[in-house]
Design a protein around this motif. Structure first.
Motif, PDB file in Angstrom:
ATOM      1  N   ARG A 182       0.739  -1.081   0.026  1.00 15.07           N
ATOM      2  CA  ARG A 182      -0.158  -0.049   0.046  1.00 15.07           C
ATOM      3  C   ARG A 182       0.821   1.352   0.108  1.00 15.07           C
ATOM      4  NH1 ARG A 182      -3.382  -3.698   1.465  1.00 15.07           N
ATOM      5  NH2 ARG A 182      -5.598  -3.390   1.368  1.00 15.07           N
ATOM      6  N   VAL A 183       0.486   2.253  -0.786  1.00 17.47           N
ATOM      7  CA  VAL A 183       1.419   3.488  -1.034  1.00 17.47           C
ATOM      8  C   VAL A 183       0.439   4.658  -0.705  1.00 17.47           C
ATOM      9  CG1 VAL A 183       2.701   4.859  -2.553  1.00 17.47           C
ATOM     10  CG2 VAL A 183       2.660   2.302  -2.808  1.00 17.47           C
ATOM     11  N   PRO A 184       0.690   5.367   0.367  1.00 21.40           N
ATOM     12  CA  PRO A 184      -0.144   6.892   0.230  1.00 21.40           C
ATOM     13  C   PRO A 184      -0.134   7.349  -1.018  1.00 21.40           C
ATOM     14  CG  PRO A 184       1.377   6.551   2.245  1.00 21.40           C
ATOM     15  CD  PRO A 184       1.790   5.395   1.174  1.00 21.40           C
ATOM     16  N   VAL A 185      -1.096   8.257  -1.349  1.00 26.14           N
ATOM     17  CA  VAL A 185      -1.210   8.658  -2.800  1.00 26.14           C
ATOM     18  C   VAL A 185      -0.201   9.833  -2.686  1.00 26.14           C
ATOM     19  CG1 VAL A 185      -2.961  10.294  -2.225  1.00 26.14           C
ATOM     20  CG2 VAL A 185      -2.592   9.351  -4.517  1.00 26.14           C
ATOM     21  N   LEU A 186       0.094  10.492  -1.715  1.00 27.56           N
ATOM     22  CA  LEU A 186       1.164  11.637  -1.593  1.00 27.56           C
ATOM     23  C   LEU A 186       2.509  11.053  -1.481  1.00 27.56           C
ATOM     24  CD1 LEU A 186      -0.057  13.565   1.675  1.00 27.56           C
ATOM     25  CD2 LEU A 186      -0.285  14.112  -0.808  1.00 27.56           C
ATOM     26  N   GLU A 187       2.735   9.774  -1.758  1.00 28.27           N
ATOM     27  CA  GLU A 187       4.230   9.065  -2.190  1.00 28.27           C
ATOM     28  C   GLU A 187       4.012   8.393  -3.509  1.00 28.27           C
ATOM     29  OE1 GLU A 187       5.208   6.494   1.048  1.00 28.27           O
ATOM     30  OE2 GLU A 187       5.035   8.006   2.753  1.00 28.27           O
ATOM     31  N   LEU A 188       2.898   8.462  -4.375  1.00 34.27           N
ATOM     32  CA  LEU A 188       2.991   7.747  -5.561  1.00 34.27           C
ATOM     33  C   LEU A 188       3.675   8.816  -6.655  1.00 34.27           C
ATOM     34  CD1 LEU A 188       1.726   5.543  -7.429  1.00 34.27           C
ATOM     35  CD2 LEU A 188      -0.195   7.196  -7.753  1.00 34.27           C
ATOM     36  N   HIS A 189       3.350   9.848  -6.636  1.00 36.01           N
ATOM     37  CA  HIS A 189       3.960  10.667  -7.902  1.00 36.01           C
ATOM     38  C   HIS A 189       5.265  11.313  -7.437  1.00 36.01           C
ATOM     39  CE1 HIS A 189      -0.224  10.671  -8.727  1.00 36.01           C
ATOM     40  NE2 HIS A 189      -0.013  10.331  -9.993  1.00 36.01           N
ATOM     41  N   LEU A 227       8.631  14.327  -7.897  1.00 39.08           N
ATOM     42  CA  LEU A 227       9.067  15.544  -8.295  1.00 39.08           C
ATOM     43  C   LEU A 227      10.332  15.115  -9.403  1.00 39.08           C
ATOM     44  CD1 LEU A 227       9.195  18.148  -5.078  1.00 39.08           C
ATOM     45  CD2 LEU A 227       7.640  18.096  -7.018  1.00 39.08           C
ATOM     46  N   PRO A 228      10.753  16.149 -10.340  1.00 34.54           N
ATOM     47  CA  PRO A 228      11.329  15.682 -11.508  1.00 34.54           C
ATOM     48  C   PRO A 228      12.883  15.377 -11.042  1.00 34.54           C
ATOM     49  CG  PRO A 228      10.714  18.043 -11.509  1.00 34.54           C
ATOM     50  CD  PRO A 228      10.073  17.620 -10.452  1.00 34.54           C
ATOM     51  N   GLY A 229      13.306  16.340 -10.171  1.00 29.52           N
ATOM     52  CA  GLY A 229      14.647  16.155  -9.947  1.00 29.52           C
ATOM     53  C   GLY A 229      15.502  16.015 -11.134  1.00 29.52           C
ATOM     54  N   ASP A 230      16.608  15.297 -11.201  1.00 26.93           N
ATOM     55  CA  ASP A 230      17.332  14.748 -12.409  1.00 26.93           C
ATOM     56  C   ASP A 230      16.742  13.493 -13.302  1.00 26.93           C
ATOM     57  OD1 ASP A 230      18.204  12.957 -10.660  1.00 26.93           O
ATOM     58  OD2 ASP A 230      20.419  13.677 -11.088  1.00 26.93           O
ATOM     59  N   ARG A 231      15.632  13.069 -12.898  1.00 29.55           N
ATOM     60  CA  ARG A 231      15.093  11.922 -13.507  1.00 29.55           C
ATOM     61  C   ARG A 231      13.637  12.217 -13.924  1.00 29.55           C
ATOM     62  NH1 ARG A 231      15.900   6.243 -11.082  1.00 29.55           N
ATOM     63  NH2 ARG A 231      15.234   5.677 -13.410  1.00 29.55           N
ATOM     64  N   PRO A 232      13.198  13.227 -14.674  1.00 29.10           N
ATOM     65  CA  PRO A 232      11.935  13.604 -14.912  1.00 29.10           C
ATOM     66  C   PRO A 232      11.217  12.571 -15.815  1.00 29.10           C
ATOM     67  CG  PRO A 232      13.514  14.869 -16.284  1.00 29.10           C
ATOM     68  CD  PRO A 232      14.240  14.180 -15.488  1.00 29.10           C
ATOM     69  N   GLU A 233      11.699  11.495 -16.453  1.00 28.11           N
ATOM     70  CA  GLU A 233      11.245  10.544 -17.089  1.00 28.11           C
ATOM     71  C   GLU A 233      10.486   9.599 -16.219  1.00 28.11           C
ATOM     72  OE1 GLU A 233      15.389   8.564 -15.972  1.00 28.11           O
ATOM     73  OE2 GLU A 233      14.395  10.725 -16.703  1.00 28.11           O
ATOM     74  N   GLN A 234      10.953   9.501 -15.024  1.00 33.13           N
ATOM     75  CA  GLN A 234      10.106   8.678 -14.193  1.00 33.13           C
ATOM     76  C   GLN A 234       8.864   9.451 -13.283  1.00 33.13           C
ATOM     77  OE1 GLN A 234      12.919   6.636 -11.423  1.00 33.13           O
ATOM     78  NE2 GLN A 234      11.237   6.183 -10.116  1.00 33.13           N
ATOM     79  N   ASP A 235       7.790   9.436 -13.473  1.00 31.57           N
ATOM     80  CA  ASP A 235       6.387   9.942 -12.877  1.00 31.57           C
ATOM     81  C   ASP A 235       6.281   9.715 -11.375  1.00 31.57           C
ATOM     82  OD1 ASP A 235       6.404  11.721 -15.437  1.00 31.57           O
ATOM     83  OD2 ASP A 235       4.878  10.204 -16.305  1.00 31.57           O
ATOM     84  N   THR A 236       6.518   8.318 -11.293  1.00 28.30           N
ATOM     85  CA  THR A 236       5.962   7.640  -9.946  1.00 28.30           C
ATOM     86  C   THR A 236       7.006   7.140  -9.435  1.00 28.30           C
ATOM     87  OG1 THR A 236       5.191   5.507 -10.923  1.00 28.30           O
ATOM     88  CG2 THR A 236       3.796   7.271 -11.304  1.00 28.30           C
ATOM     89  N   THR A 237       6.795   6.413  -8.247  1.00 22.98           N
ATOM     90  CA  THR A 237       7.688   5.715  -7.319  1.00 22.98           C
ATOM     91  C   THR A 237       7.300   4.423  -7.477  1.00 22.98           C
ATOM     92  OG1 THR A 237       6.063   5.911  -5.330  1.00 22.98           O
ATOM     93  CG2 THR A 237       7.695   7.720  -5.528  1.00 22.98           C
ATOM     94  N   LEU A 238       6.556   3.961  -8.509  1.00 23.23           N
ATOM     95  CA  LEU A 238       6.329   2.368  -8.772  1.00 23.23           C
ATOM     96  C   LEU A 238       7.426   2.015  -9.543  1.00 23.23           C
ATOM     97  CD1 LEU A 238       2.615   2.542  -9.855  1.00 23.23           C
ATOM     98  CD2 LEU A 238       3.400   2.169  -7.694  1.00 23.23           C
ATOM     99  N   ALA A 239       7.614   0.505  -9.283  1.00 20.26           N
ATOM    100  CA  ALA A 239       8.731  -0.108 -10.042  1.00 20.26           C
ATOM    101  C   ALA A 239       8.150  -0.633 -11.190  1.00 20.26           C
ATOM    102  CB  ALA A 239       9.307  -1.457  -8.904  1.00 20.26           C
ATOM    103  N   HIS A 240       8.991  -1.030 -12.306  1.00 21.90           N
ATOM    104  CA  HIS A 240       8.495  -1.461 -13.593  1.00 21.90           C
ATOM    105  C   HIS A 240       7.831  -2.780 -13.264  1.00 21.90           C
ATOM    106  CE1 HIS A 240       8.060  -2.344 -17.660  1.00 21.90           C
ATOM    107  NE2 HIS A 240       8.668  -3.597 -17.518  1.00 21.90           N
TER     108      HIS A 240
END
Length: 332
Positions: free
Chosen positions: A189-196, A198-211
């Motif tokens: 379970r992931v709090p929705v606040l931790e799902l998306h 910020l871009p930092g230096d990896r903007p291609e990664q929108d979420t914290t989900l693993a592939h």
């Protein structure tokens, strides 16, 4: 014509195994975002795993540790969720956010999980002739120094200044929703606040989900605060437009004193922005429009704007005062 393989499993485990085992595989839900990107050449997977047949299309009321929980299946259509009687009465911010999104035709097709996982993007992301770090890492960001009306003013980086497009995600951020995720190693379970992210230096990664991880449900805990919630979207036209600024709010008063408040902003960052600084400033204080404006000013002290995007600072401040002001009248 690009060739790609297509798989339509009946089991969540089979779907997760198919995508997690292939780095060039993607899930297909309602398709309202992915199909556009396939046509434009923004993405080119070698395998599409269609999850529409999975049994994830129910809205259920279940018991939770902190109160009644509404469990929304990942495949529930946006239009069906917006019309659900419990959502309309207990989570009005969610219903109003959904009805603010896209068009009626798209809401009939788009899914709950797909709405949350649509790509964070700007006009340059969808134009393959331009430089875009989200689409082609390391190529540059055309939005910096380019068309900036929709750019982020909070949490941006030198690599990306675009904003998250989901209306639903902003409402869920205000109401502390939880996302249920199935991966190769089981459920989490992931709090929705931790799902998306910020871009930092990896903007291609929108979420914290693993592939390969698949959202199977969204959970919302009901309470007095969720019933006193709403959503407002400021945009260039009345429908089928992304937010210039949007605000999801929830408010609880004891007389004129703010006992609890939630405030989340859309159209200002790479992810839904939970205005925790403003919330803390308001809790325990006497409610007034001036207090809301001052609290938002504290939250916006870190905003970075251009000439084109500077309007967002007063807009998000004023829309927040409008939203919480309406809720205050309901609570009195």
């Amino acid at each position: 014509m690009r060739e790609l393989a297509y798989l339509r499993p009946d089991d969540v485990g089979d779907a997760v195994a198919a995508v997690s085992g292939n780095p060039r595989a993607q899930y297909l839900g309602g398709g309202t975002n992915l199909v556009d990107h396939l046509k434009l050449g923004v993405t080119s997977p070698e395998l599409l795993v269609d999850v529409r047949r999975l049994p994830l299309d129910e809205v259920e009321e279940v018991a939770g540790d902190d109160g009644p929980v509404l469990r929304v299946g990942a495949n529930v259509r946006n239009s069906d969720l917006a019309a659900h009687p419990v959502v309309r009465s207990v989570f009005p911010a969610v219903a109003r956010a959904l009805l603010s999104g896209a068009s009626g035709q798209i809401r009939n097709q788009a899914t709950t999980a797909g709405n949350l996982l649509q790509r964070t993007r700007c006009v340059y992301f969808q134009d393959v002739t331009t430089a875009c770090n989200k689409r082609d890492p390391g190529s540059g960001c055309s939005a910096i120094g380019g068309y900036a009306r929709y750019n982020a003013i909070l949490g941006a980086s030198e690599a990306c200044v675009t904003t998250h497009p989901s209306d639903l995600a902003v409402a869920l951020a205000a109401l502390d929703a939880t996302v249920v995720v199935q991966g190769p190693d089981g459920e989490r379970r992931v709090p929705v606040l931790e799902l998306h992210r910020l871009p930092g230096d990896r903007p291609e990664q929108d979420t914290t989900l693993a592939h390969g991880e698949l959202i199977t449900a969204v959970e919302l805990t009901a309470g007095r605060l969720t019933r006193r919630s709403t959503y407002y979207k400021a945009r260039d036209r009345a429908s089928y437009a992304f937010a210039l600024v949007s605000v999801a709010g929830a408010l609880q008063l004891d007389g004129d004193t703010v006992t609890d408040v939630r405030l989340a902003w859309g159209g200002v960052a790479h992810r839904p922005w939970r205005a925790t600084v403003a919330e803390e400033a308001l809790r325990g204080s006497a409610f007034s429009e001036e207090a809301v404006l001052a609290a938002c000013e504290r939250e916006l002290s870190a905003a970075v704007t251009s000439e084109e995007s500077a309007f967002k600072v007063p807009m998000v401040r004023n829309v927040s005062a409008l939203v919480l002001g309406r809720l205050a009248k309901e609570d009195r």
